[in-house]
Design an enzyme around this catalytic site. Structure first.
Site, short mmCIF file in Angstrom:
data_model
loop_
_atom_site.label_atom_id
_atom_site.label_comp_id
_atom_site.label_asym_id
_atom_site.label_seq_id
_atom_site.Cartn_x
_atom_site.Cartn_y
_atom_site.Cartn_z
N GLU A 358 -6.02 8.25 -4.12
CA GLU A 358 -4.90 7.53 -3.49
C GLU A 358 -3.56 8.15 -3.92
OE1 GLU A 358 -3.74 3.18 -4.09
OE2 GLU A 358 -4.80 3.01 -2.19
N HIS A 389 -30.93 11.52 -12.28
CA HIS A 389 -32.09 11.17 -11.46
C HIS A 389 -31.68 10.90 -10.01
CE1 HIS A 389 -34.53 10.92 -15.07
NE2 HIS A 389 -33.49 10.31 -15.63
N LYS A 509 -4.55 -1.32 8.16
CA LYS A 509 -4.21 -2.75 8.07
C LYS A 509 -3.69 -3.24 9.41
CE LYS A 509 -2.94 -2.27 3.18
NZ LYS A 509 -1.85 -2.26 2.21
O1 F6P Z 1 -3.98 -0.84 0.33
C1 F6P Z 1 -3.85 -0.07 -0.82
C2 F6P Z 1 -3.23 -0.87 -1.92
O2 F6P Z 1 -1.89 -1.08 -1.63
C3 F6P Z 1 -3.38 -0.21 -3.28
O3 F6P Z 1 -2.45 0.77 -3.51
C4 F6P Z 1 -3.27 -1.39 -4.17
O4 F6P Z 1 -3.74 -1.12 -5.46
C5 F6P Z 1 -4.13 -2.39 -3.42
O5 F6P Z 1 -3.85 -2.13 -2.06
C6 F6P Z 1 -3.87 -3.83 -3.73
O6 F6P Z 1 -2.54 -4.18 -3.48
P1 F6P Z 1 -1.92 -5.52 -4.05
O7 F6P Z 1 -1.97 -5.45 -5.54
O8 F6P Z 1 -0.52 -5.54 -3.52
O9 F6P Z 1 -2.74 -6.65 -3.53
#
Ligand code: F6P
Length: 544
Positions: A358, A389, A509
Site C-alpha cells: 500500500e 510444505h 469504494k
Molecule cells: O482503504 C485503505 C485504508 O484507508 C487503509 O489505508 C487504512 O489502513 C484502512 O483503509 C482503514 O482505514 P480507517 O482506519 O480510516 O478505517
C-alpha cells in the site's frame, strides 16, 4: 532527475550485467568470510545480507545511489515533520509516536511530543480501568472480553502484535480475551457474537477516518446485538459502557454515538498503516500492559535513532532497502517472500503486505510522471516451516526468481524447563538455516549433486536475508517493525514516490457504493458492463 538517469544507477546497471551471471555459491567460494563482511548489528538485532547476490562494490554503488537521491535530507524531512506526504499535504510522523517525553517537536506551534504523551496517559487510564475490573458493563460486571473492530492499518498491526507478544502478556491481563474483527461480510463477527457475553464485552471501534464502511457495518451489527441482548438498558448506557472509539476524526465518532469521554484520539499525520504506535495500539496495551507497550515503543525508537544517525554503510534499514533495490531494479526480481521461522510471527506477512504494497505499490512519481522502472514487488509469506510444505517447491525449483526474508529469534524456551520445546526450537532453527542455505547456494551444498537427474536438482541463487533477533520481546519486536517501516521509506526515496498516500484504494469504494443500489431492495436495472450486469442478474434471481 528520474532515479534511473543518475550516475550511480547507470554504474549499477553495468555492475549488474556481470553480477547477474554470477551465482551466490561462487561468491561464497570467493569470499569465505562473507558473514562478517555483510552482517550488520544494532543492539543484538542482526541483519545478515551475506546470502544476497552482492559484493562490496555492489554495496558501495547502492550507497552512492542513496546519496545521489538525497536520502539523508529525506530522512531529516521525515523526522522534522516536513510534508513528505505531498498529495495529502501533511507530515508522516509515526516516529514522533515513539519519541521520549523529554524531546520537543513543534508542529503548527505545538509540541506534539507533549500531545503524544498525554494521549498515552489517557490510554493508560483506560487500560488500568479495564485491567482492574473498574470498567463495568451495563449489568455492573467487569469486562472480560475486548473486540477490536477495524480494518487495514486499524487492525493488522494490533492483531499481529497481540499474537507475536502473547507470551509477554501482563499479569493483570491474564483473564482478558482480545479478539479482532475486520471482514466486511460479517462472518468473523457472526461467529464471535454467538460465543460472547454482552454484559462483559467491550468493543473498540478503531478507524482513523471513522468512515470506513467495513468497520462501520461491523460496529452497527455489534451495537444492534448488544441492544437486543439487553432491553432494559438505554442505548446511551450501552454505548458508554461497551464502546470505545479510536480515531483521528472525533466528530464522526460523536455522530456515531460514542461520547468524547469514551474516545481516544490520534492525528491525521499518523498514516493508517503506521498507526499501531498511536492509540490504535490500545489492544496491544491491553495485552501487554502499559509498561510492555512502552517497551515496544522504545524498541522502535531505538531503530529510529539508528536510522537517523548511523552511516549508510552500517544503517540496517538503509542496507535492507538497498539490497531490495538491487534485486528489484537491477536483478529483475519482482517477488518477495516473508518467511518468519516463529509461529508467534504468523501475522507479519499480512502486515507487511499492507505496509509495503500500500505504501510503494505505485507507478507515478512525486512530479506526476509515470515511472519507467519497477517499484514495489509482489510480497507474500507464511510461517517458514509451514510454507516448506506448501510453496517452497516453487522457491526451489520453479521458474520465478524470489527474494526471501527469513526472520527468526536465536533464543526461545531457554528459561523453561521443557526439553521437548527446546528441541523443537532447535529443529526450527535448523530448518531456517537449511532453507536459506539451499535457496541461496543450491545443491552445491551436497556432494555429488551434479550427477542427480534434472528433476532432483536445486539451482539456488535466490537471494536471502536473515533477520535474527536475540529473542522476541516487545523491545525487539518494536525494532523489527520500525526496521521495515524505514526500509519502505528508503525505497520510496529511491523510486521518488510518496509512500504515505493510497489513492489506488478509492475507486473501489465509489464503484461498490454505486453497485449497492443495483443489489439493494430498490433493485434498479443494472447498467454496467455485461459481466457485472450478468452477475447482478444471477444474484437477484438467486435471492428471489
Ligand atoms: O482503504 C485503505 C485504508 O484507508 C487503509 O489505508 C487504512 O489502513 C484502512 O483503509 C482503514 O482505514 P480507517 O482506519 O480510516 O478505517
Amino acid at each position: 532527475m528520474p532515479a534511473n538517469e543518475s550516475v550511480a544507477w547507470n554504474d549499477l546497471q553495468s555492475h549488474a550485467y556481470y553480477m547477474s551471471q554470477s551465482h551466490i555459491s561462487t561468491l561464497f567460494r570467493e569470499e569465505t568470510d562473507r558473514f562478517s563482511l555483510y552482517t550488520f548489528e544494532q543492539n543484538k538485532f542482526l541483519l545478515d545480507l551475506s546470502k544476497q547476490r552482492i559484493t562490496e562494490e555492489t554495496l558501495a554503488l547502492l550507497i552512492k545511489l542513496a546519496e545521489e537521491k538525497g536520502l539523508q535530507q529525506w530522512i531529516q524531512k521525515l523526522f522534522d515533520g516536513d510534508h513528505v506526504n505531498d498529495s495529502e499535504d501533511r507530515p508522516a510522523l509515526h516516529t514522533a509516536l515513539r519519541t521520549p517525553a523529554d524531546r520537543i517537536l513543534s508542529i503548527n506551534d505545538k509540541n506534539i511530543i507533549d500531545e503524544v504523551h498525554s494521549n498515552l496517559s489517557r490510554m493508560e487510564e483506560i487500560v488500568e480501568r479495564i485491567h482492574s475490573g473498574q470498567w463495568r458493563g451495563f449489568t455492573g460486571h467487569s469486562i472480560d472480553t475486548v473486540v477490536n473492530i477495524g480494518v487495514g492499518g486499524s487492525d493488522l498491526g494490533p492483531f499481529m502484535a497481540c499474537k507475536a507478544l502473547a507470551e509477554n502478556q501482563a499479569d493483570t491481563a491474564k483473564s482478558l480475551k482480545i479478539h479482532f474483527v475486520s471482514s466486511m461480510d460479517g462472518s468473523q463477527l457472526a461467529e464471535l457474537l454467538s460465543e460472547l457475553n454482552p454484559a462483559r464485552t467491550l468493543f473498540v471501534i478503531s478507524s482513523k477516518s471513522f468512515t470506513t464502511i467495513d468497520t462501520l457495518a461491523n460496529a452497527q451489527t455489534a451495537k444492534e446485538w448488544l441492544k437486543k441482548s439487553s432491553y432494559a438498558a438505554s442505548e446511551e448506557t450501552l454505548i458508554s459502557r461497551h464502546f470505545i472509539g479510536v480515531s483521528a476524526n472525533p466528530d464522526k465518532v460523536c455522530e456515531w454515538g460514542i461520547p468524547k469521554s469514551n474516545q481516544l484520539e490520534f492525528w491525521d499525520w499518523t498514516g493508517g498503516r503506521y498507526s499501531m504506535w498511536s492509540t490504535i495500539g490500545l489492544p496491544i496495551a491491553l495485552k501487554l500492559g502499559m509498561s510492555g507497550f512502552r517497551e515496544f515503543l522504545n524498541g522502535a525508537h531505538e531503530m529510529d535513532e539508528h536510522f537517523r544517525n548511523a552511516a549508510f554503510s552500517e544503517n540496517l534499514p538503509v542496507l535492507l532497502a538497498m539490497a531490495g533495490i538491487w534485486n528489484i531494479n537491477f536483478l529483475n526480481i519482482n517477488a518477495h517472500a516473508i518467511l518468519p521461522y516463529d509461529g508467534r510471527l504468523s501475522h507479519i506477512p499480512a502486515y507487511l503486505e499492507q505496509l509495503e504494497m500500500e505504501s510503494n505499490g505505485k507507478s507515478v512519481d512525486r512530479q506526476g510522471n509515470n515511472v519507467d522502472y519497477k517499484t514495489c514487488p509482489i510480497l507474500w509469506g507464511e510461517v517458514g516451516t509451514n510454507a516448506q510444505h506448501a510453496f517452497y517447491q516453487l522457491l526451489h525449483q520453479g521458474t520465478e526468481a524470489v527474494m526471501c526474508d527469513f526472520i527468526v529469534a536465536a533464543r526461545r524456551y531457554h528459561d523453561t524447563n521443557n526439553p521437548e520445546l527446546q528441541h523443537q526450537h532447535q529443529l526450527n532453527l535448523a530448518n531456517c538455516l537449511a532453507q536459506s542455505r539451499i535457496l541461496a547456494l543450491g545443491d552445491s551444498v551436497l556432494e555429488g549433486a551434479e550427477s542427480a537427474p534434472a528433476f532432483k536438482r536445486y539451482k539456488g541463487n535466490q537471494p536471502c536475508t536473515t533477520i535474527m533477533l536475540d529473542e522476541l520481546n516487545p523491545f525487539s519486536f518494536g525494532q523489527l517493525i520500525a526496521l521495515y517501516e524505514h526500509k519502505v521509506f528508503v525505497q520510496s526515496v529511491i523510486w521518488d514516490i510518496n509512500p504515505f498516500d493510497q489513492w489506488g484504494v478509492e475507486l473501489g469504494k465509489k464503484v461498490a457504493t454505486s453497485l449497492l443500489d443495483a443489489l439493494g431492495t430498490e433493485r434498479k436495472q443494472p447498467d454496467f458492463d455485461s459481466s457485472t450486469n450478468g452477475l447482478i442478474n444471477r444474484i437477484t434471481e438467486r435471492g428471489e
